[in-house]
Design a protein around this motif. Structure first.
Motif, PDB file in Angstrom:
ATOM      1  N   LYS A   1      64.751  64.091  61.003  1.00  0.00           N
ATOM      2  CA  LYS A   1      63.503  64.536  61.041  1.00  0.00           C
ATOM      3  C   LYS A   1      63.249  66.100  61.020  1.00  0.00           C
ATOM      4  O   LYS A   1      63.723  66.880  62.043  1.00  0.00           O
TER       5      LYS A   1
ATOM      6  N   THR B   1      59.554  58.974  65.827  1.00  0.00           N
ATOM      7  CA  THR B   1      60.091  59.312  64.787  1.00  0.00           C
ATOM      8  C   THR B   1      61.406  60.063  64.722  1.00  0.00           C
ATOM      9  O   THR B   1      62.089  59.742  63.705  1.00  0.00           O
ATOM     10  N   SER B   2      61.458  60.775  65.585  1.00  0.00           N
ATOM     11  CA  SER B   2      62.882  61.736  65.522  1.00  0.00           C
ATOM     12  C   SER B   2      64.041  60.734  65.919  1.00  0.00           C
ATOM     13  O   SER B   2      64.912  60.817  65.315  1.00  0.00           O
TER      14      SER B   2
ATOM     15  N   ASP C   1      64.398  58.530  62.587  1.00  0.00           N
ATOM     16  CA  ASP C   1      64.989  58.963  61.555  1.00  0.00           C
ATOM     17  C   ASP C   1      66.374  59.546  61.790  1.00  0.00           C
ATOM     18  O   ASP C   1      67.406  59.543  61.109  1.00  0.00           O
TER      19      ASP C   1
END
Length: 296
Positions: free
Chosen positions: A31, A167-168, A171
């Protein structure tokens, strides 16, 4: 010519008897916005302050910012190398403490969409360098593009930078999954960045390892918890890194500790199945004796 030369060189590695201690470390994360470039540059300058010869490759070919973050002016960059305008050695700029920077271009869509053949050619262009380097740090782009995968496979050690955002973590797992399942990269060093405490960093690492242990064979190791520190932002505004601008700040001390740890990581005695382009070049250049093929 570069490709044929590198194939010939790689085939000779079996006969080499002397090894170099060069480290090749890729810093990635999946990310954007997790602090990969900050991690890369702080490690580089912390290592250089100890007298190590360090080179940083800005492998974010479409949105490069390594030179900008250090207040450097790069006249030429990797796009000129690929265009045949100059050699790799001609674009290198020198940063703080003698750190050598290989700049990429910014805002160039064609650089962000290189073909696999161009990826390979760019990696192998490093065979033209004559500098003696102790550590090569590769700052990748965000995402899981072919270029990110290429440079992650090329390294001896892959540092995956994550922060405490869903999200980090998602990803980062996606990147680890692809490298592990499709390219047989099984060792990953995790940096928990911008955490409010060591415990938060450990919890973040636990979230990532829970899903990795369930579905992958990858080996994850937490190597640093970098605290959330306003001095990092202040340093960026000054176009400096925090280990230089505020060396006693919590983040600077954590980066320095990470750098010391990275310098202690062993270098494989021979290429481990990945490209390891820079090490191949240095092995060939630093070795002066050969043994008969029957002994290899």
């Amino acid at each position: 010519m570069i490709e044929n030369s590198m194939y010939d060189q790689a085939s000779g590695l079996r006969r080499m008897t002397q090894l170099t201690s060069t480290k090749v470390i890729t810093v990635t994360g999946g990310k954007g916005g997790v602090g990969k470039t900050n991690v890369t540059l702080n490690m580089a300058i912390a290592m250089a302050r100890q007298g190590k010869r360090v080179m940083v490759l800005d492998a974010d070919l479409g949105l490069a910012n390594v030179d900008v973050m250090l207040g450097l002016r790069a006249v030429r960059n990797l796009s000129h190398v690929l265009a045949g305008v100059c050699d790799l050695k001609d674009i290198i700029v020198e940063g703080p403490y003698g750190v050598k920077i290989v700049p990429a271009s910014s805002g160039t869509q064609t650089m962000a969409e290189l073909t696999p053949a161009q990826h390979t050619g760019l990696i192998r262009a490093f065979s033209t360098l004559e500098d003696d380097i102790d550590v090569l740090l590769i700052d990748t782009a965000a995402g899981i593009s072919d270029m990110v995968l290429s440079f992650s496979r090329a390294a001896q050690d892959v540092l995956v930078v994550v922060c405490d955002e869903p999200t980090s973590i998602t990803d980062a797992y996606a990147l680890i999954k692809i490298l592990s399942r499709e390219y047989d990269v099984q060792r990953f060093k995790i940096v928990a960045n911008m955490v409010r405490s060591y415990r938060e960093g450990r919890d973040l690492f636990a979230k990532l390892t829970r899903v990795s242990e369930r579905f992958l064979r990858a080996n994850l190791e937490l190597v640093a918890c970098i605290p959330l520190d306003d001095r990092v932002r202040q340093a960026v505004k000054r176009q400096k890194v925090v280990v230089e601008a505020f060396p006693r700040s919590p983040a600077a001390l954590a980066f320095t500790s990470l750098s010391n740890k990275a310098l202690s990581w062993p270098v494989p005695a021979c290429p481990g199945g990945h490209v390891e382009f820079f090490v191949e070049k240095l092995l060939i250049r630093s070795s002066r004796q050969e043994v008969p093929l029957s002994e290899s």
